[in-house]
Write a protein that holds these residues in place. Structure first.
Motif, PDB file in Angstrom:
ATOM      1  N   PRO A   1       0.835  -1.207   0.000  1.00  0.00           N
ATOM      2  CA  PRO A   1       0.000   0.000   0.000  1.00  0.00           C
ATOM      3  C   PRO A   1       0.863   1.248   0.000  1.00  0.00           C
ATOM      4  CG  PRO A   1      -0.633  -1.517   1.750  1.00  0.00           C
ATOM      5  CD  PRO A   1       0.678  -1.998   1.211  1.00  0.00           C
ATOM      6  N   LEU A   2       0.500   2.207  -0.791  1.00  0.00           N
ATOM      7  CA  LEU A   2       1.194   3.497  -0.765  1.00  0.00           C
ATOM      8  C   LEU A   2       0.257   4.593  -1.244  1.00  0.00           C
ATOM      9  CD1 LEU A   2       1.988   4.425  -3.911  1.00  0.00           C
ATOM     10  CD2 LEU A   2       3.829   2.799  -3.577  1.00  0.00           C
ATOM     11  N   ASP A   3       0.579   5.813  -0.793  1.00  0.00           N
ATOM     12  CA  ASP A   3      -0.177   6.986  -1.217  1.00  0.00           C
ATOM     13  C   ASP A   3       0.777   7.886  -1.989  1.00  0.00           C
ATOM     14  OD1 ASP A   3      -1.589   9.349  -1.533  1.00  0.00           O
ATOM     15  OD2 ASP A   3      -2.457   9.274   0.480  1.00  0.00           O
ATOM     16  N   LEU A   4       0.501   8.105  -3.245  1.00  0.00           N
ATOM     17  CA  LEU A   4       1.406   8.922  -4.083  1.00  0.00           C
ATOM     18  C   LEU A   4       1.512  10.356  -3.588  1.00  0.00           C
ATOM     19  CD1 LEU A   4       0.365   7.476  -7.555  1.00  0.00           C
ATOM     20  CD2 LEU A   4       2.659   7.346  -6.560  1.00  0.00           C
ATOM     21  N   ALA A   5       0.609  10.771  -2.726  1.00  0.00           N
ATOM     22  CA  ALA A   5       0.683  12.124  -2.170  1.00  0.00           C
ATOM     23  C   ALA A   5       1.584  12.179  -0.942  1.00  0.00           C
ATOM     24  CB  ALA A   5      -0.709  12.617  -1.811  1.00  0.00           C
ATOM     25  N   HIS A   6       2.083  11.024  -0.488  1.00  0.00           N
ATOM     26  CA  HIS A   6       2.954  10.960   0.695  1.00  0.00           C
ATOM     27  C   HIS A   6       4.144  10.059   0.372  1.00  0.00           C
ATOM     28  CE1 HIS A   6      -0.015  13.071   3.092  1.00  0.00           C
ATOM     29  NE2 HIS A   6      -0.919  12.285   2.555  1.00  0.00           N
ATOM     30  N   SER A   7       5.174  10.676  -0.176  1.00  0.00           N
ATOM     31  CA  SER A   7       6.282   9.877  -0.715  1.00  0.00           C
ATOM     32  C   SER A   7       7.414   9.665   0.285  1.00  0.00           C
ATOM     33  CB  SER A   7       6.835  10.570  -1.973  1.00  0.00           C
ATOM     34  OG  SER A   7       7.238  11.880  -1.659  1.00  0.00           O
ATOM     35  N   ASN A   8       7.249  10.141   1.524  1.00  0.00           N
ATOM     36  CA  ASN A   8       8.371  10.094   2.464  1.00  0.00           C
ATOM     37  C   ASN A   8       8.815   8.676   2.829  1.00  0.00           C
ATOM     38  OD1 ASN A   8       5.827  10.149   3.584  1.00  0.00           O
ATOM     39  ND2 ASN A   8       6.549  10.800   5.593  1.00  0.00           N
ATOM     40  N   ASN A   9       7.974   7.651   2.609  1.00  0.00           N
ATOM     41  CA  ASN A   9       8.380   6.277   2.952  1.00  0.00           C
ATOM     42  C   ASN A   9       8.706   5.429   1.721  1.00  0.00           C
ATOM     43  OD1 ASN A   9       5.802   6.048   1.938  1.00  0.00           O
ATOM     44  ND2 ASN A   9       5.141   4.479   3.390  1.00  0.00           N
ATOM     45  N   PHE A  10       8.848   6.053   0.558  1.00  0.00           N
ATOM     46  CA  PHE A  10       9.032   5.256  -0.663  1.00  0.00           C
ATOM     47  C   PHE A  10      10.368   4.498  -0.674  1.00  0.00           C
ATOM     48  CE2 PHE A  10       5.897   7.623  -3.704  1.00  0.00           C
ATOM     49  CZ  PHE A  10       4.854   7.259  -2.865  1.00  0.00           C
TER      50      PHE A  10
ATOM     51  N   GLU B   1       0.950  16.789  -7.055  1.00  0.00           N
ATOM     52  CA  GLU B   1       1.531  15.950  -5.997  1.00  0.00           C
ATOM     53  C   GLU B   1       1.389  14.471  -6.344  1.00  0.00           C
ATOM     54  OE1 GLU B   1       3.934  15.872  -3.214  1.00  0.00           O
ATOM     55  OE2 GLU B   1       2.961  17.816  -3.197  1.00  0.00           O
ATOM     56  N   VAL B   2       0.180  14.065  -6.722  1.00  0.00           N
ATOM     57  CA  VAL B   2      -0.087  12.648  -6.994  1.00  0.00           C
ATOM     58  C   VAL B   2       0.513  12.231  -8.342  1.00  0.00           C
ATOM     59  CG1 VAL B   2      -1.922  10.943  -7.442  1.00  0.00           C
ATOM     60  CG2 VAL B   2      -2.178  12.619  -5.576  1.00  0.00           C
ATOM     61  N   ASN B   3       0.187  12.988  -9.391  1.00  0.00           N
ATOM     62  CA  ASN B   3       0.568  12.561 -10.750  1.00  0.00           C
ATOM     63  C   ASN B   3       2.045  12.795 -11.066  1.00  0.00           C
ATOM     64  OD1 ASN B   3      -2.128  12.073 -10.989  1.00  0.00           O
ATOM     65  ND2 ASN B   3      -2.474  13.402 -12.743  1.00  0.00           N
ATOM     66  N   TYR B   4       2.610  13.832 -10.463  1.00  0.00           N
ATOM     67  CA  TYR B   4       4.010  14.135 -10.804  1.00  0.00           C
ATOM     68  C   TYR B   4       4.970  13.807  -9.660  1.00  0.00           C
ATOM     69  CZ  TYR B   4       8.298  16.474 -12.030  1.00  0.00           C
ATOM     70  OH  TYR B   4       9.633  16.720 -12.266  1.00  0.00           O
ATOM     71  N   PHE B   5       4.839  14.513  -8.520  1.00  0.00           N
ATOM     72  CA  PHE B   5       5.857  14.340  -7.465  1.00  0.00           C
ATOM     73  C   PHE B   5       5.864  12.916  -6.899  1.00  0.00           C
ATOM     74  CE2 PHE B   5       5.481  19.031  -7.407  1.00  0.00           C
ATOM     75  CZ  PHE B   5       6.815  19.322  -7.652  1.00  0.00           C
ATOM     76  N   GLY B   6       4.684  12.347  -6.675  1.00  0.00           N
ATOM     77  CA  GLY B   6       4.625  10.980  -6.153  1.00  0.00           C
ATOM     78  C   GLY B   6       5.214   9.998  -7.147  1.00  0.00           C
ATOM     79  N   ASN B   7       4.874  10.208  -8.401  1.00  0.00           N
ATOM     80  CA  ASN B   7       5.349   9.356  -9.491  1.00  0.00           C
ATOM     81  C   ASN B   7       6.884   9.363  -9.559  1.00  0.00           C
ATOM     82  OD1 ASN B   7       6.254   8.846 -12.259  1.00  0.00           O
ATOM     83  ND2 ASN B   7       4.105   8.872 -12.867  1.00  0.00           N
ATOM     84  N   ILE B   8       7.463  10.551  -9.597  1.00  0.00           N
ATOM     85  CA  ILE B   8       8.928  10.596  -9.753  1.00  0.00           C
ATOM     86  C   ILE B   8       9.640  10.160  -8.474  1.00  0.00           C
ATOM     87  CG2 ILE B   8       8.762  12.370 -11.568  1.00  0.00           C
ATOM     88  CD1 ILE B   8      10.187  14.237  -9.374  1.00  0.00           C
ATOM     89  N   ALA B   9       8.983  10.381  -7.318  1.00  0.00           N
ATOM     90  CA  ALA B   9       9.602   9.960  -6.054  1.00  0.00           C
ATOM     91  C   ALA B   9       9.750   8.439  -6.022  1.00  0.00           C
ATOM     92  CB  ALA B   9       8.773  10.440  -4.863  1.00  0.00           C
ATOM     93  N   LEU B  10       8.745   7.721  -6.536  1.00  0.00           N
ATOM     94  CA  LEU B  10       8.850   6.256  -6.539  1.00  0.00           C
ATOM     95  C   LEU B  10       9.946   5.812  -7.512  1.00  0.00           C
ATOM     96  CD1 LEU B  10       7.689   3.785  -5.163  1.00  0.00           C
ATOM     97  CD2 LEU B  10       6.109   3.522  -7.079  1.00  0.00           C
ATOM     98  N   THR B  11      10.011   6.474  -8.640  1.00  0.00           N
ATOM     99  CA  THR B  11      11.084   6.168  -9.598  1.00  0.00           C
ATOM    100  C   THR B  11      12.451   6.370  -8.954  1.00  0.00           C
ATOM    101  OG1 THR B  11       9.781   6.602 -11.569  1.00  0.00           O
ATOM    102  CG2 THR B  11      12.147   6.984 -11.762  1.00  0.00           C
TER     103      THR B  11
END
Ligand SMILES: NC(=O)c1ccc[n+]([C@@H]2O[C@H](COP(=O)([O-])OP(=O)(O)OC[C@H]3O[C@@H](n4cnc5c(N)ncnc54)[C@H](OP(=O)(O)O)[C@@H]3O)[C@@H](O)[C@H]2O)c1
Length: 221
Positions: free
Chosen positions: A60-69, A111-121
């Motif tokens: 489970p993850l929330d793309l708006a909260h990337s601090n634990n990726f 936040e969801v579509n861009y920052f969360g996306n690139i943070a996981l990458t």
């Protein structure tokens, strides 16, 4: 599809829609799927419909909260040893004019579509570098190619992804990353998937005057 046998494929937005279908098709092709999204009940329902449900992970993850990726990526590698393909599919859209869309909504979509996306990458990339191989798949949209009625923030977020991933591709080509499912195997840098709207991308590139004339006549949906 035999190329997917045994591959570890991490899919965001796997709880519904395109992500759930990708999970199904990749699992049927023999891949180990890491299913991510916020809704754990839906993720579990998707997993139970895959062949050998016990061999696939739910993260489970929330793309708006990337601090634990970074921790999540380490945990995935700890459990299934590698990440062969990351499919950045999770995202949200919008229906509203730029004039009436609140800045909070603009920021949420980015936040969801861009920052969360690139943070996981960025969290996954070190493992792909270490493996010396890996593919990153990004779900854009025709709205990532040109702006459209009622989609200002959504379109902006998808445009931003193009800028980021084109740069990443150039930087990482020597190390590993390349960009979309069958195109991954064919080595294509970008694939456009859709119906006649796809032709608009070519039109905008070569006949921009005609493109803007036609696009203005389209109805907002
Ligand atoms: N459908 C189309 O015609 C179309 C066209 C062009 C591009 N796309 C792109 O394709 C992708 C998938 O679209 P879709 O139509 O399958 O959408 P969808 O059915 O609405 O699914 C979106 C997925 O994103 C996840 N998601 C949303 N917010 C999230 C968040 N904050 N954190 C983590 N996951 C989140 C949702 O999971 P949870 O609710 O469980 O978090 C859901 O699984 C999107 O990137 C979209 O922009 C779709």
């Amino acid at each position: 599809m035999q190329n997917f046998q045994g591959k570890v494929i991490w899919i965001t937005g796997a709880s519904s829609g395109i992500g759930a279908e990708l999970a199904k098709q990749c699992a049927e092709a023999g891949a180990v799927i890491v299913l991510s999204g916020r809704n754990q009940i839906n993720l579990e329902q998707v997993r139970q419909k895959l062949p050998h449900p016990e061999s696939h992970l739910i993260v489970p993850l929330d793309l708006a909260h990337s601090n634990n990726f970074k921790e999540l990526a380490a945990s995935v590698v700890g459990q299934v040893k590698r990440i062969d393909i990351l499919i950045n599919n999770g995202g949200i859209s919008q229906r509203g004019t730029a004039f009436e869309t609140d800045e909070i909504v603009d920021r949420r979509i980015m936040e969801v579509n861009y920052f969360g996306n690139i943070a996981l990458t960025k969290a996954v990339l070190p493992y792909m570098r270490k493996q010396g191989a890996g593919h990153i798949v990004v779900l854009s949209s025709i709205a990532g190619k040109f702006g459209f009625f009622l989609r200002s923030a959504y379109s902006a977020s998808k445009h931003a992804l193009h800028g980021f991933y084109e740069s990443l591709m150039l930087e990482e080509e020597g190390n590993c990353a390349r960009i979309m499912l069958q195109a991954v195997m064919k080595g294509k840098k970008e694939v456009l998937i859709g119906n006649k709207e796809i032709k608009a991308v070519t039109l905008k590139r070569f006949l921009p005057g005609l493109f803007w004339k036609i696009i203005r006549k389209q109805s907002a949906t």
